[in-house]
Design a protein around this motif. Structure first.
Motif, short mmCIF file in Angstrom:
data_model
loop_
_atom_site.label_atom_id
_atom_site.label_comp_id
_atom_site.label_asym_id
_atom_site.label_seq_id
_atom_site.Cartn_x
_atom_site.Cartn_y
_atom_site.Cartn_z
N UNK A 120 0.87 -1.18 0.00
CA UNK A 120 0.00 0.00 0.00
C UNK A 120 0.90 1.22 0.00
N UNK A 121 1.34 1.63 -1.18
CA UNK A 121 2.29 2.72 -1.25
C UNK A 121 3.64 2.23 -0.79
N UNK A 122 4.19 2.93 0.19
CA UNK A 122 5.48 2.54 0.74
C UNK A 122 5.34 1.60 1.94
N UNK A 123 4.08 1.29 2.26
CA UNK A 123 3.83 0.45 3.42
C UNK A 123 3.22 -0.87 2.99
N UNK A 124 3.00 -1.73 3.96
CA UNK A 124 2.29 -2.98 3.70
C UNK A 124 1.20 -3.10 4.75
N UNK A 125 0.08 -3.67 4.36
CA UNK A 125 -0.99 -3.88 5.32
C UNK A 125 -1.47 -5.32 5.23
N UNK A 126 -2.14 -5.74 6.29
CA UNK A 126 -2.65 -7.11 6.37
C UNK A 126 -4.17 -7.05 6.32
N UNK A 127 -4.77 -7.42 5.22
CA UNK A 127 -6.22 -7.43 5.07
C UNK A 127 -6.77 -8.77 5.54
N UNK A 141 -5.70 -4.53 8.71
CA UNK A 141 -6.93 -3.98 8.17
C UNK A 141 -8.08 -4.92 8.51
N UNK A 142 -8.63 -4.74 9.68
CA UNK A 142 -9.77 -5.57 10.08
C UNK A 142 -11.08 -4.93 9.62
N UNK A 143 -11.22 -3.64 9.87
CA UNK A 143 -12.45 -2.94 9.50
C UNK A 143 -12.34 -2.25 8.15
N UNK A 144 -11.22 -2.42 7.49
CA UNK A 144 -11.04 -1.89 6.13
C UNK A 144 -10.92 -3.05 5.16
N UNK A 145 -11.69 -2.97 4.10
CA UNK A 145 -11.68 -4.00 3.06
C UNK A 145 -11.30 -3.33 1.75
N UNK A 146 -10.28 -3.84 1.06
CA UNK A 146 -9.85 -3.21 -0.19
C UNK A 146 -11.02 -2.97 -1.14
N UNK A 147 -11.02 -1.79 -1.71
CA UNK A 147 -12.00 -1.34 -2.70
C UNK A 147 -13.33 -0.91 -2.10
N UNK A 148 -13.95 -1.75 -1.26
CA UNK A 148 -15.31 -1.46 -0.86
C UNK A 148 -15.42 -0.73 0.48
N UNK A 149 -14.55 -1.01 1.43
CA UNK A 149 -14.61 -0.35 2.74
C UNK A 149 -13.26 0.28 3.04
N UNK A 150 -12.87 1.20 2.20
CA UNK A 150 -11.56 1.82 2.35
C UNK A 150 -11.61 3.33 2.12
N UNK A 155 -16.41 0.93 -12.18
CA UNK A 155 -17.39 0.98 -11.09
C UNK A 155 -16.71 1.34 -9.78
N UNK A 156 -17.13 2.42 -9.18
CA UNK A 156 -16.56 2.86 -7.90
C UNK A 156 -17.26 2.16 -6.75
N UNK A 157 -16.72 2.35 -5.55
CA UNK A 157 -17.37 1.78 -4.36
C UNK A 157 -18.75 2.37 -4.17
#
Length: 234
Positions: free
Chosen positions: A48-55, A128-137, A205-207
């Motif tokens: 995610x850019x210069x970082x990494x996240x755990x979905x 990323x527990x409460x964030x979901x790529x594309x739809x809840x971000x 199609x956007x979120x």
């Protein structure tokens, strides 16, 4: 309107099911995921850019439970509600009112928890527990709207499932499921033959657009359940 509100309040005589259980399950799921990420901090993340996240995607547990609550609301409570003199359609609309109210409140709480997750850098673990790529971000208002629509949709979908079983029993339920599978199959076949147009549409199609489609689907499911409950026997 007053009858609808009374039906919604009638369901809440079991507050543990509608108010406590979803968040108890969510809390357990969250604790398990956080413990895993702290025990195994070296697991690979998603760039995610210069970082990494755990979905994790584990926030889906509350959506699944809303579907279960929808099934339960008609399967267990409908006979007693009708015995109190409430019409079938008033019962259905009042239960849908409960679904919308719970979805709005729980969607708001999910939005608040997502904001805390952002502020703490993913609970200190880039999780990323409460964030979901594309739809809840996205921004908070879109997160709330998407959560609200998704929760309400699954509750109403569960209601329709239960009503179909009440009216036509096992054979009707199997037919109901088979009809949905057939529709999905036809849509997939159509998407295969018109893949370029479909892929172009989906890529654009956007979120917010997806949320609009889900809202339209929720309205369709509500109408289906409303029509089905008219001749339900108990």
């Amino acid at each position: 309107m007053r009858t609808w509100v009374n039906v919604a309040r009638y369901h809440l005589v079991r507050p543990a099911l509608y108010l406590g259980m979803p968040w108890a399950i969510m809390a357990f799921s969250f604790a398990v995921n956080l413990a895993i990420f702290r025990l195994f901090p070296g697991q690979s993340g998603v760039p995610a850019g210069n970082n990494a996240y755990h979905a994790t995607g584990a926030v889906s547990v509350i959506y699944i439970f809303f579907f279960i609550m929808g099934i339960t609301s008609a399967a267990q409570s409908l006979p007693f509600g009708l015995a109190l003199g409430v019409s079938r359609r008033s019962y259905y609309t009042g239960t849908a009112l409960l679904a919308v109210t719970l979805a709005a409140a729980d969607g708001l709480l999910l939005t608040v928890l997502q904001a805390i997750e952002r502020a703490t850098g993913g609970w200190g673990e880039a999780m990323h527990y409460f964030r979901v790529p594309y739809i809840l971000i996205g921004p908070w208002y879109l997160t709330w709207l998407t959560s609200f629509v998704g929760l309400a949709l699954l509750f109403i979908y569960g209601m329709w499932f239960s009503i179909v079983y009440r009216r036509w029993r096992l054979f009707g339920t199997v037919t109901f499921v088979a009809a949905q599978v057939a529709v999905i199959t036809l849509l997939l076949i159509g998407a295969h033959y018109y893949w370029w147009g479909v892929s172009h549409y989906l890529s654009a199609l956007s979120a917010a657009g997806l949320t609009s489609l889900l809202a339209a689907l929720a309205a369709l499911l509500f109408a289906g359940g409303y029509a089905t409950i008219r001749r339900v026997t108990v």
